[in-house]
Scaffold this motif. Structure first.
Motif, short mmCIF file in Angstrom:
data_model
loop_
_atom_site.label_atom_id
_atom_site.label_comp_id
_atom_site.label_asym_id
_atom_site.label_seq_id
_atom_site.Cartn_x
_atom_site.Cartn_y
_atom_site.Cartn_z
N GLY A 70 -11.12 -7.90 0.18
CA GLY A 70 -10.70 -7.35 -1.11
C GLY A 70 -11.62 -7.72 -2.25
N ASP A 71 -12.67 -8.49 -1.95
CA ASP A 71 -13.64 -8.94 -2.95
C ASP A 71 -14.96 -8.23 -2.68
N LEU A 72 -15.40 -7.38 -3.59
CA LEU A 72 -16.60 -6.58 -3.34
C LEU A 72 -17.85 -7.44 -3.21
N ALA A 73 -17.91 -8.54 -3.93
CA ALA A 73 -19.06 -9.44 -3.79
C ALA A 73 -19.12 -10.02 -2.38
N LEU B 149 -17.96 -0.53 13.79
CA LEU B 149 -17.38 -1.16 12.61
C LEU B 149 -15.86 -1.12 12.75
N ALA B 150 -15.25 -2.27 13.00
CA ALA B 150 -13.80 -2.36 13.13
C ALA B 150 -13.22 -2.97 11.85
N LEU B 151 -12.66 -2.10 11.03
CA LEU B 151 -12.08 -2.52 9.75
C LEU B 151 -10.63 -2.90 10.01
N ASN B 152 -10.44 -4.14 10.37
CA ASN B 152 -9.15 -4.61 10.87
C ASN B 152 -8.41 -5.51 9.89
N ALA B 153 -9.12 -6.15 8.97
CA ALA B 153 -8.49 -7.14 8.09
C ALA B 153 -7.36 -6.50 7.28
N GLY B 154 -6.29 -7.25 7.13
CA GLY B 154 -5.17 -6.77 6.33
C GLY B 154 -3.95 -7.62 6.57
N GLY B 155 -2.89 -7.27 5.89
CA GLY B 155 -1.66 -8.02 6.04
C GLY B 155 -0.60 -7.49 5.10
N GLY B 156 0.51 -8.18 5.06
CA GLY B 156 1.60 -7.76 4.20
C GLY B 156 2.73 -8.77 4.25
N ILE C 243 10.05 -6.70 -4.57
CA ILE C 243 8.59 -6.55 -4.52
C ILE C 243 7.99 -6.95 -5.86
N THR C 244 6.94 -7.77 -5.81
CA THR C 244 6.27 -8.21 -7.03
C THR C 244 4.94 -7.49 -7.21
N GLU C 245 4.46 -7.51 -8.42
CA GLU C 245 3.16 -6.91 -8.69
C GLU C 245 2.06 -7.61 -7.89
N GLU C 246 2.15 -8.90 -7.77
CA GLU C 246 1.14 -9.65 -7.01
C GLU C 246 1.13 -9.23 -5.54
N GLN C 247 2.32 -9.08 -4.94
CA GLN C 247 2.39 -8.62 -3.55
C GLN C 247 1.78 -7.24 -3.40
N PHE C 248 2.10 -6.36 -4.32
CA PHE C 248 1.56 -5.00 -4.29
C PHE C 248 0.03 -5.03 -4.37
N ASP C 249 -0.49 -5.74 -5.37
CA ASP C 249 -1.94 -5.77 -5.58
C ASP C 249 -2.67 -6.42 -4.41
N THR C 250 -2.12 -7.51 -3.89
CA THR C 250 -2.77 -8.21 -2.77
C THR C 250 -2.79 -7.35 -1.52
N THR C 251 -1.68 -6.68 -1.23
CA THR C 251 -1.60 -5.87 -0.02
C THR C 251 -2.52 -4.66 -0.10
N PHE C 252 -2.55 -4.00 -1.23
CA PHE C 252 -3.45 -2.85 -1.38
C PHE C 252 -4.91 -3.28 -1.41
N ALA C 253 -5.19 -4.46 -1.94
CA ALA C 253 -6.58 -4.94 -1.98
C ALA C 253 -7.13 -5.16 -0.58
N SER C 254 -6.35 -5.80 0.28
CA SER C 254 -6.84 -6.08 1.63
C SER C 254 -6.77 -4.86 2.53
N ASN C 255 -5.70 -4.09 2.42
CA ASN C 255 -5.46 -3.02 3.40
C ASN C 255 -6.10 -1.69 3.04
N VAL C 256 -6.33 -1.43 1.75
CA VAL C 256 -6.90 -0.15 1.34
C VAL C 256 -8.27 -0.35 0.68
N LYS C 257 -8.31 -1.16 -0.34
CA LYS C 257 -9.59 -1.42 -1.01
C LYS C 257 -10.62 -1.97 -0.04
N GLY C 258 -10.20 -2.91 0.79
CA GLY C 258 -11.13 -3.51 1.75
C GLY C 258 -11.65 -2.52 2.77
N VAL C 259 -10.81 -1.56 3.16
CA VAL C 259 -11.24 -0.53 4.11
C VAL C 259 -12.20 0.45 3.45
#
Length: 249
Positions: free
Chosen positions: A63-66, A85-92, A100-116
């Motif tokens: 989830g970190d572009l750097a 290329l196996a884009l497997n990282a993620g979680g929830g 549901i909290t904003e932090e949970q939402f942002d963290t899950t979308f960062a790893s599962n969508v942004k990271g992909v």
């Protein structure tokens, strides 16, 4: 080394445990040189000790572009290309709508969508002609599970992204598919409940699977190997469910 992935270069994000580790192990056994990522250095060290010199460990938060830039810079320097290329990282996390909290939402979308999305974008210059891209999805994209609304939404999102990327595959010269596991006994899944509840939890999950059991990471890895290999050379834009029938009936 012999094997269906002999002399191939693979990248497996989130490859230090569960399904990702099983995929990395399968790829190494079939002759690939595998770059494995995780946010946890201790887990990466354990993977290298377990799988040997064919593995290169890179600490990375997808989830970190750097971090993604650093990952693919390492691949470029040490291998020069990516064949799988196996884009497997993620979680929830499990949480009902009202919790549901904003932090949970942002963290899950960062790893599962942004990271992909950015994982593929940044890997593009390194993908070899005919490369296979495998995105880990989930049955939750089509069969919602209580408390996993956000997680399921991320998996539905990446499924749609893969459909779009399939349209670009001819010009880019790669194949891209979704691998969607059903309930699978991984540290991430059993970690959702307390230790003394795990057996009952898995038994309950098994009641919803037509085969009458949950899956094993090695079974998901076998399907990943198929998608990575030339055996699936005409498979593109597909979603391969490995779920014992869970989302099929």
């Amino acid at each position: 080394m012999s094997g269906v992935l002999a002399d191939k270069v693979a990248v497996v994000t989130g490859g230090s445990s569960g399904i990702g580790l099983a995929i990395a192990r399968k790829f190494v056994a079939e002759g690939a040189r595998v770059f494995v990522t995780s946010r946890k250095q201790a887990q990466l060290d354990a993977v290298v000790a377990d799988l040997g010199p064919s593995v290169v460990a890179v600490r990375s938060d997808v989830g970190d572009l750097a971090d993604l830039d650093a990952l693919f810079a390492a691949v470029r320097e040490q291998a020069g290309r990516i064949d799988v290329l196996a884009l497997n990282a993620g979680g929830g996390v499990v949480a009902p709508l009202e919790e549901i909290t904003e932090e949970q939402f942002d963290t899950t979308f960062a790893s599962n969508v942004k990271g992909v999305l950015f994982g593929l974008q940044k890997a593009l210059p390194l993908l070899s002609r005919g490369a296979s891209v495998i995105v880990t999805g989930s049955t939750t994209s089509v069969k919602p599970d209580p408390g996993l609304e956000v997680y399921g939404a991320t998996k539905a999102a990446v499924r749609n992204l893969v459909r779009s990327w399939t349209l670009a595959s001819k010009a880019r010269g790669f194949r891209v598919n979704v691998l969607s596991p059903g309930p699978t006994e991984t540290p991430g899944l059993v970690g959702l409940v307390e230790d003394d509840q795990r057996s009952a939890f898995l038994d309950q999950l098994a009641t919803g699977v037509p085969l009458g059991r949950v899956g094993a990471p090695d079974e998901i890895a076998a399907a990943a190997l198929f998608l990575a290999s030339d055996a699936s050379s005409f498979v593109n834009g597909a979603e391969l469910f490995v779920d014992g029938g869970y989302a099929q009936v």
